[in-house]
Design an enzyme around this catalytic site. Sequence first.
Site, PDB file in Angstrom:
ATOM      1  N   THR A 107       1.561   3.170 -10.248  1.00  0.00           N
ATOM      2  CA  THR A 107       1.000   2.742  -8.967  1.00  0.00           C
ATOM      3  C   THR A 107      -0.486   2.495  -9.185  1.00  0.00           C
ATOM      4  O   THR A 107      -1.234   3.400  -9.525  1.00  0.00           O
ATOM      5  CB  THR A 107       1.205   3.811  -7.886  1.00  0.00           C
ATOM      6  OG1 THR A 107       2.612   4.003  -7.717  1.00  0.00           O
ATOM      7  CG2 THR A 107       0.598   3.379  -6.566  1.00  0.00           C
ATOM      8  N   LYS A 182       4.079  -1.034  -2.763  1.00  0.00           N
ATOM      9  CA  LYS A 182       3.966   0.404  -2.989  1.00  0.00           C
ATOM     10  C   LYS A 182       2.931   1.027  -2.050  1.00  0.00           C
ATOM     11  O   LYS A 182       3.087   2.175  -1.615  1.00  0.00           O
ATOM     12  CB  LYS A 182       3.594   0.678  -4.444  1.00  0.00           C
ATOM     13  CG  LYS A 182       3.534   2.176  -4.802  1.00  0.00           C
ATOM     14  CD  LYS A 182       4.877   2.877  -4.605  1.00  0.00           C
ATOM     15  CE  LYS A 182       4.779   4.375  -4.891  1.00  0.00           C
ATOM     16  NZ  LYS A 182       4.612   4.693  -6.314  1.00  0.00           N
ATOM     17  N   LYS A 250      -4.900   9.556  -5.170  1.00  0.00           N
ATOM     18  CA  LYS A 250      -5.268   8.272  -5.790  1.00  0.00           C
ATOM     19  C   LYS A 250      -4.580   7.110  -5.080  1.00  0.00           C
ATOM     20  O   LYS A 250      -5.217   6.108  -4.735  1.00  0.00           O
ATOM     21  CB  LYS A 250      -4.885   8.301  -7.274  1.00  0.00           C
ATOM     22  CG  LYS A 250      -5.082   6.982  -8.014  1.00  0.00           C
ATOM     23  CD  LYS A 250      -3.787   6.162  -8.150  1.00  0.00           C
ATOM     24  CE  LYS A 250      -2.747   6.886  -8.992  1.00  0.00           C
ATOM     25  NZ  LYS A 250      -1.532   6.028  -9.176  1.00  0.00           N
TER      26      LYS A 250
END
Length: 301
Positions: A107, A182, A250
């Site tokens: 990701t 995502k 993150k």
Amino acid sequence: MTVSPETTHVGFIGLGIMGRSMAGHIQAAGYPLHVYTRSRDKAAPLEQAGATWHDDPAALAAACDVVITMVGYPADVEAVYFGADGRAGSGILANLKPGAVAIDMTTSAPTLAERIAAAAAERGAAALDAPVSGSDVGAREAKLAIMVGGDRAAFDRVKPLFDLMGTSVALLGPAGAGQHTKMVNQTVIAGTITAVAEALAYADRAGLDAGQVLDVIGGGAAGGFQLNVLGRRIVQRDFAPGFYVHLFIKDMGIAAGEAERMGLDLEVLTLAKTLFERFAAEGGREDGTQGIFRMIAKDSG
């Protein structure tokens, strides 16, 4: 021509909680597997089963027809693709074979995915961004959701590999589209896992049997992975990582940055990110995301 065990050498870089299971599925299907990871001990089971070790991403890329990466942060992605130390030729991109396909399943940032795809095309290769969802369970059981951005021909060519790792696989658009999808996924999870933790804290304080509560509401409108799987782990006080808190922070940071760039004010995402950052600062960085319950419920168990 699509990939096949007879003609395709597959490289896998990054063998963490999810990556090692994903690589194992490819190896079990008979593909010659090449591996590299920063901690070689994580590759030991795959090597024992016949995988070829390489000392760096460049050597692995030069030997493979498909290169898959599953690393931690956008900075790690940039390092393995463009070179960690600035030396010409030290990354994946400089060593891709013409016609090869690179697949980043980390990701990461959509803009970085676009840069990688453009650089691969300059070498006569292709790059797909293909982040996944499903946590450690989905990786082990080959039931990941795989969100892909990039060239249709490259996607069609490597789809048999995706099918070894996931049950929901789709090409969502050009380079970067997988990463954008995502971010949608992580925005949903940010609000949901926080709400699950709050709800189970409520159940505890109300004196309910939280496991019984899950049995009932998990089959109704509230049901889903965050409640039925991670909620069950909360009830069992199992905070081991299926997905690390620091990596989730993150992801939320990337999503928040993209939202701001597009002029969106996502208040639930912002609140969840703030809560998880506080939890990480209090010692929860290496917990699974369900660990946020410990802070919300003031539960040290």
